[in-house]
Design a protein around this motif. Structure first.
Motif, PDB file in Angstrom:
ATOM      1  N   ASN A 105       0.858  -1.187   0.000  1.00  0.00           N
ATOM      2  CA  ASN A 105       0.000   0.000   0.000  1.00  0.00           C
ATOM      3  C   ASN A 105       0.892   1.234   0.000  1.00  0.00           C
ATOM      4  OD1 ASN A 105      -2.276   1.655   0.142  1.00  0.00           O
ATOM      5  ND2 ASN A 105      -2.311   1.590   2.386  1.00  0.00           N
ATOM      6  N   PRO A 106       1.548   1.513  -1.150  1.00  0.00           N
ATOM      7  CA  PRO A 106       2.582   2.561  -1.186  1.00  0.00           C
ATOM      8  C   PRO A 106       2.042   3.934  -0.802  1.00  0.00           C
ATOM      9  CG  PRO A 106       2.653   1.197  -3.153  1.00  0.00           C
ATOM     10  CD  PRO A 106       1.391   0.845  -2.435  1.00  0.00           C
ATOM     11  N   ASN A 107       2.913   4.697  -0.160  1.00  0.00           N
ATOM     12  CA  ASN A 107       2.626   6.085   0.172  1.00  0.00           C
ATOM     13  C   ASN A 107       3.166   6.938  -0.965  1.00  0.00           C
ATOM     14  OD1 ASN A 107       2.589   8.677   1.156  1.00  0.00           O
ATOM     15  ND2 ASN A 107       3.584   8.192   3.096  1.00  0.00           N
ATOM     16  N   ASN A 108       2.306   7.614  -1.686  1.00  0.00           N
ATOM     17  CA  ASN A 108       2.710   8.404  -2.852  1.00  0.00           C
ATOM     18  C   ASN A 108       2.986   9.856  -2.505  1.00  0.00           C
ATOM     19  OD1 ASN A 108       2.358   6.241  -4.791  1.00  0.00           O
ATOM     20  ND2 ASN A 108       0.165   6.455  -4.421  1.00  0.00           N
ATOM     21  N   ASN A 109       3.222  10.127  -1.230  1.00  0.00           N
ATOM     22  CA  ASN A 109       3.391  11.507  -0.791  1.00  0.00           C
ATOM     23  C   ASN A 109       4.859  11.906  -0.650  1.00  0.00           C
ATOM     24  OD1 ASN A 109       0.597  11.920  -0.462  1.00  0.00           O
ATOM     25  ND2 ASN A 109       0.651  11.021   1.585  1.00  0.00           N
ATOM     26  N   MET A 110       5.119  13.174  -0.984  1.00  0.00           N
ATOM     27  CA  MET A 110       6.309  13.850  -0.485  1.00  0.00           C
ATOM     28  C   MET A 110       5.893  14.492   0.833  1.00  0.00           C
ATOM     29  SD  MET A 110       7.625  15.649  -4.025  1.00  0.00           S
ATOM     30  CE  MET A 110       9.028  16.435  -3.219  1.00  0.00           C
ATOM     31  N   GLN A 111       6.743  14.390   1.854  1.00  0.00           N
ATOM     32  CA  GLN A 111       6.362  14.826   3.196  1.00  0.00           C
ATOM     33  C   GLN A 111       7.382  15.823   3.742  1.00  0.00           C
ATOM     34  OE1 GLN A 111       3.858  11.023   4.757  1.00  0.00           O
ATOM     35  NE2 GLN A 111       6.040  10.903   5.129  1.00  0.00           N
ATOM     36  N   PHE A 112       6.864  16.880   4.375  1.00  0.00           N
ATOM     37  CA  PHE A 112       7.694  17.984   4.849  1.00  0.00           C
ATOM     38  C   PHE A 112       7.385  18.251   6.326  1.00  0.00           C
ATOM     39  CE2 PHE A 112       6.316  18.519   0.505  1.00  0.00           C
ATOM     40  CZ  PHE A 112       7.494  18.721  -0.205  1.00  0.00           C
ATOM     41  N   ILE A 113       8.411  18.506   7.109  1.00  0.00           N
ATOM     42  CA  ILE A 113       8.194  18.797   8.526  1.00  0.00           C
ATOM     43  C   ILE A 113       9.341  19.666   9.043  1.00  0.00           C
ATOM     44  CG2 ILE A 113       9.423  16.775   9.452  1.00  0.00           C
ATOM     45  CD1 ILE A 113       6.977  16.485  11.417  1.00  0.00           C
ATOM     46  N   ASP A 114       9.065  20.421  10.072  1.00  0.00           N
ATOM     47  CA  ASP A 114      10.070  21.251  10.752  1.00  0.00           C
ATOM     48  C   ASP A 114      11.027  20.325  11.500  1.00  0.00           C
ATOM     49  OD1 ASP A 114      11.497  22.835  12.530  1.00  0.00           O
ATOM     50  OD2 ASP A 114       9.736  23.815  13.387  1.00  0.00           O
ATOM     51  N   GLY A 115      12.290  20.336  11.095  1.00  0.00           N
ATOM     52  CA  GLY A 115      13.271  19.488  11.767  1.00  0.00           C
ATOM     53  C   GLY A 115      14.150  20.238  12.745  1.00  0.00           C
ATOM     54  N   PHE A 116      13.905  21.527  12.884  1.00  0.00           N
ATOM     55  CA  PHE A 116      14.797  22.356  13.701  1.00  0.00           C
ATOM     56  C   PHE A 116      14.230  22.661  15.084  1.00  0.00           C
ATOM     57  CE2 PHE A 116      16.138  26.600  15.139  1.00  0.00           C
ATOM     58  CZ  PHE A 116      17.525  26.393  15.225  1.00  0.00           C
ATOM     59  N   THR A 117      12.976  23.072  15.147  1.00  0.00           N
ATOM     60  CA  THR A 117      12.397  23.564  16.399  1.00  0.00           C
ATOM     61  C   THR A 117      12.297  22.441  17.440  1.00  0.00           C
ATOM     62  OG1 THR A 117      11.098  25.160  15.116  1.00  0.00           O
ATOM     63  CG2 THR A 117      10.433  24.768  17.399  1.00  0.00           C
ATOM     64  N   HIS A 118      12.813  22.691  18.650  1.00  0.00           N
ATOM     65  CA  HIS A 118      12.764  21.714  19.734  1.00  0.00           C
ATOM     66  C   HIS A 118      13.059  22.431  21.047  1.00  0.00           C
ATOM     67  CE1 HIS A 118      17.043  22.087  18.880  1.00  0.00           C
ATOM     68  NE2 HIS A 118      17.299  21.531  20.065  1.00  0.00           N
ATOM     69  N   ASP A 119      12.896  21.730  22.125  1.00  0.00           N
ATOM     70  CA  ASP A 119      13.178  22.282  23.455  1.00  0.00           C
ATOM     71  C   ASP A 119      14.673  22.127  23.738  1.00  0.00           C
ATOM     72  OD1 ASP A 119      13.391  23.022  26.069  1.00  0.00           O
ATOM     73  OD2 ASP A 119      11.929  21.564  26.846  1.00  0.00           O
ATOM     74  N   PRO A 120      15.416  23.223  23.742  1.00  0.00           N
ATOM     75  CA  PRO A 120      16.868  23.101  23.956  1.00  0.00           C
ATOM     76  C   PRO A 120      17.226  22.598  25.352  1.00  0.00           C
ATOM     77  CG  PRO A 120      16.198  25.400  23.992  1.00  0.00           C
ATOM     78  CD  PRO A 120      14.997  24.621  23.560  1.00  0.00           C
ATOM     79  N   ASP A 121      16.290  22.699  26.306  1.00  0.00           N
ATOM     80  CA  ASP A 121      16.562  22.216  27.659  1.00  0.00           C
ATOM     81  C   ASP A 121      16.381  20.702  27.785  1.00  0.00           C
ATOM     82  OD1 ASP A 121      17.114  24.794  28.583  1.00  0.00           O
ATOM     83  OD2 ASP A 121      14.974  25.192  28.924  1.00  0.00           O
ATOM     84  N   ASP A 122      15.784  20.101  26.749  1.00  0.00           N
ATOM     85  CA  ASP A 122      15.593  18.648  26.763  1.00  0.00           C
ATOM     86  C   ASP A 122      15.972  18.124  25.379  1.00  0.00           C
ATOM     87  OD1 ASP A 122      14.947  16.068  27.273  1.00  0.00           O
ATOM     88  OD2 ASP A 122      12.812  16.405  27.645  1.00  0.00           O
ATOM     89  N   PRO A 123      17.257  18.069  25.069  1.00  0.00           N
ATOM     90  CA  PRO A 123      17.707  17.787  23.706  1.00  0.00           C
ATOM     91  C   PRO A 123      17.409  16.379  23.207  1.00  0.00           C
ATOM     92  CG  PRO A 123      19.562  17.798  25.227  1.00  0.00           C
ATOM     93  CD  PRO A 123      18.377  18.281  26.000  1.00  0.00           C
ATOM     94  N   THR A 124      16.966  15.485  24.076  1.00  0.00           N
ATOM     95  CA  THR A 124      16.665  14.115  23.640  1.00  0.00           C
ATOM     96  C   THR A 124      15.166  13.839  23.543  1.00  0.00           C
ATOM     97  OG1 THR A 124      16.734  13.259  25.898  1.00  0.00           O
ATOM     98  CG2 THR A 124      18.807  13.280  24.660  1.00  0.00           C
ATOM     99  N   ALA A 125      14.332  14.839  23.864  1.00  0.00           N
ATOM    100  CA  ALA A 125      12.879  14.630  23.848  1.00  0.00           C
ATOM    101  C   ALA A 125      12.374  14.446  22.416  1.00  0.00           C
ATOM    102  CB  ALA A 125      12.181  15.819  24.506  1.00  0.00           C
ATOM    103  N   ASP A 126      11.211  13.838  22.288  1.00  0.00           N
ATOM    104  CA  ASP A 126      10.576  13.663  20.977  1.00  0.00           C
ATOM    105  C   ASP A 126      10.189  15.036  20.435  1.00  0.00           C
ATOM    106  OD1 ASP A 126       9.121  12.996  18.753  1.00  0.00           O
ATOM    107  OD2 ASP A 126       7.448  12.096  19.857  1.00  0.00           O
ATOM    108  N   ASP A 127      10.819  15.446  19.360  1.00  0.00           N
ATOM    109  CA  ASP A 127      10.547  16.782  18.812  1.00  0.00           C
ATOM    110  C   ASP A 127       9.559  16.747  17.655  1.00  0.00           C
ATOM    111  OD1 ASP A 127      12.425  15.436  17.222  1.00  0.00           O
ATOM    112  OD2 ASP A 127      13.149  17.308  16.367  1.00  0.00           O
TER     113      ASP A 127
END
Length: 469
Positions: A105-127
C-alpha cells in the motif's frame, strides 16, 4: 552515414544513372546521430532513436559505464515520456524502483516537517509530536526512489552491442558548412562523423562549450553555495533508530539555511540520506564536484537542530561524500543548438536537485528530440528535403519549445532550496506557506501537457521547414 556497400547496378530501370540510384540510397538511409555522454539521458535518448530506425553511436570519455550519485526518483509524467520513447524503459524503472512506505500500500506523498524547532533544555525529547507533517501527493507511484547506477545498468542492457564507445573524450566538433557530415575529434586523435551531434554530457558539458564559446559564462555551471552530504544507511539500522514509518517513507526536514531529505532505495534495503547545508565559501570549477567528507562535518552543521534530525545524521557512515551543488541559473544558455549540434538534459539546463526533477525534464528533452528526428527522417525520405537543412530546423524548433520550461525548472529548483531552508522572503520559516508554494511549483512539473509539447514541436518544425523545402 553508414558505410554500407552499394551494389553494382547492371540495368537501371527507366535508364536512371548510377548517381541517381546512389542519391536514392543515400536519401533512404537512416539518419546517423552521434550522442556524447552515456549517462541516463544519453542512453534513454539512444533507445528512442534506435526504436525509430535511426542509427546511433554513443561516445563517452569514461573508461567504463557508470553513474554517479545515489538516489533518483521519476514521477508519473516522466514515466509517461519514457513509455512514449520506448516502453521497455518504464520496465527498467519498475525493476529497480523502491516503493515509498508499505510496498502493498505505497505512500505516494512527499512529506515535509520542521526538523529544527525543539526544546533546547531537553535535547533528547521527541521533537516531532505536535508538529504538522505536510503531505504532497505525487499521484500513483509518484514517488519511487531508484539507485542511479541500478537504473543505468538496466537501460544500458537494452543498448545493442557496438553502440557505446568508451574512452572517447570529445575535443572538437566541426559542422561542415557545405553540407558534409559533422566531424567529432577525440582526445586520442581519432575522429568520427555523423549527420548530427547531441550532447548529453552533463553539467560540465564540452558540447555546450563548443556551442556557446569558451569565453561565454553560460558555457559553465556555477556554484549555488550549497553542499550536499550523501550517504546510504542499511534499512535495519534506520528502522531501529527512527521507527518503521519514518525510515521507510520519504521525509524532508526544513530549518535555517539547511535541510535533510531521506527516502528508501534498493527495494528498501537502504535509506538514502542527503543533508544540504548553505556554504558561503566558493567552490572552484576545477575542483571535482564530489569530495570526501566525514560524519563529523555534517554533525557540526546540524548540532543545534532537533533530536530527530541529529539521530538521522548519526546513522551516516563515518566517511561519506559531499557534493558541491552547481546549476546553470546564474548564466542560462541562450540557445540549446548551433547548426546540427545541440545539447539535452543537464548539458542544456543543469538544475539543483531540490525539485528532484532534473532527470525527468531531461527525459522530456529526449522525447522531444525523438519526435523531431523522426520527423526529419520522414522529411528526407518522403519530401526529398536536404538532410543537413532539416536537422538545423529541428534543433531550432527544439530550442524554441524546450528552453522556457527547462530554464524555469533551473530557477525554481534554486528557489525551492531557499524555501526548504527558510530563506525565502515570502515564506520564511512558515512551513505551511512553504508547503503551498512547493505544491504549486511541483504541480507545474508533474502535470505537464506532454501531447501539447509534441504538437508544439510539430508546429514549430513545420513552420520553420516550409521556406527550406
Amino acid at each position: 552515414m553508414l558505410n554500407r556497400p552499394i551494389r553494382r547496378v547492371l540495368a537501371a530501370p527507366f535508364h536512371r544513372s548510377n548517381k541517381t540510384i546512389m542519391d536514392r540510397q543515400a536519401k533512404d538511409a537512416p539518419l546517423d546521430i552521434a550522442i556524447v555522454g552515456c549517462g541516463i539521458i544519453g542512453t534513454v535518448l539512444a533507445l528512442g532513436l534506435l526504436k525509430r530506425d535511426i542509427n546511433v553511436r554513443i561516445y563517452d570519455q569514461a573508461q567504463s559505464l557508470r553513474e554517479i550519485g545515489a538516489g533518483i526518483a521519476f514521477t508519473a509524467n516522466a514515466r509517461k515520456c519514457m513509455s512514449m520513447i520506448d516502453h521497455r524503459i518504464v520496465d527498467c524503472v519498475t525493476a529497480v524502483a523502491t516503493a515509498n512506505g508499505d510496498p502493498e500500500n505505497p505512500n505516494n506523498n512527499m512529506q515535509f516537517i520542521d526538523g529544527f524547532t525543539h526544546d533546547p533544555d531537553d535535547p533528547t525529547a521527541d521533537d516531532m509530536t505536535g508538529k504538522t507533517l505536510y503531505k504532497l501527493c505525487a499521484g500513483p507511484r509518484g514517488f519511487e526512489g531508484c539507485h542511479r547506477a541500478q537504473f543505468l545498468d538496466a537501460v544500458t542492457e537494452l543498448i545493442p552491442e557496438g553502440v557505446n564507445h568508451l574512452s572517447k573524450r570529445v575535443e572538437e566538433v566541426v559542422d561542415d558548412p557545405n553540407g558534409g557530415p559533422v566531424t567529432l575529434t577525440f582526445g586520442d586523435g581519432t575522429t568520427a562523423t555523423a549527420d548530427a551531434v547531441i550532447g548529453c554530457d552533463g553539467i560540465k558539458s564540452r558540447i555546450r562549450q563548443l556551442i556557446l564559446g569558451p569565453d561565454n559564462p553560460a558555457s559553465y555551471p556555477h556554484y549555488t553555495h550549497k553542499i550536499a552530504f550523501r550517504g546510504l544507511v542499511p534499512m535495519a539500522q534506520a528502522t531501529a533508530q527512527l521507527g518503521d514509518y519514518r525510515a521507510r517513507n520519504q521525509h524532508m526536514y526544513g530549518g535555517p539555511s539547511a535541510h535533510v531529505l531521506h527516502f528508501p532505495v534498493a527495494k528498501q534495503a537502504l535509506m538514502n540520506v542527503v543533508a544540504f547545508v548553505t556554504d558561503p565559501a566558493d567552490w572552484p570549477l576545477d575542483l571535482a564536484m564530489s569530495q570526501p567528507a566525514t560524519k563529523g562535518e555534517v554533525a557540526a552543521a546540524f548540532a543545534s537542530w532537533g533530536p530527530t534530525v541529529r539521530s538521522i545524521i548519526d546513522l551516516l557512515p563515518p566517511e561519506l561524500d559531499k557534493w558541491g551543488v552547481f546549476d546553470a541559473w546564474d548564466h542560462p544558455a541562450p540557445t540549446y543548438a548551433r547548426g546540427r549540434v545541440c545539447v539535452a538534459g543537464d548539458a542544456a539546463h543543469a538544475a539543483a536537485p531540490h525539485h528532484g526533477a532534473g532527470a525527468g525534464i531531461g527525459v522530456e528533452d529526449a522525447l522531444a528530440l525523438c519526435a523531431l528526428l523522426e520527423g526529419v527522417q520522414r522529411s528526407v525520405r518522403g519530401q526529398g528535403a536536404r538532410k543537413e537543412t532539416v536537422l538545423k530546423v529541428a534543433f531550432l524548433a527544439y530550442t524554441a519549445v524546450r528552453r522556457e520550461r527547462s530554464q524555469w525548472l533551473v530557477r525554481s529548483s534554486r528557489e525551492a532550496g531557499e524555501i526548504y531552508e527558510w530563506n525565502d522572503p515570502v515564506c520564511g520559516a512558515d512551513m505551511a506557506k512553504g508547503h503551498e508554494e512547493i505544491k504549486r511549483r511541483s504541480h507545474k512539473i508533474w502535470y505537464f501537457d506532454i501531447e501539447g509539447m509534441l504538437d508544439e514541436l510539430k508546429m514549430e518544425y513545420s513552420r520553420r521547414l516550409v521556406p527550406e523545402l
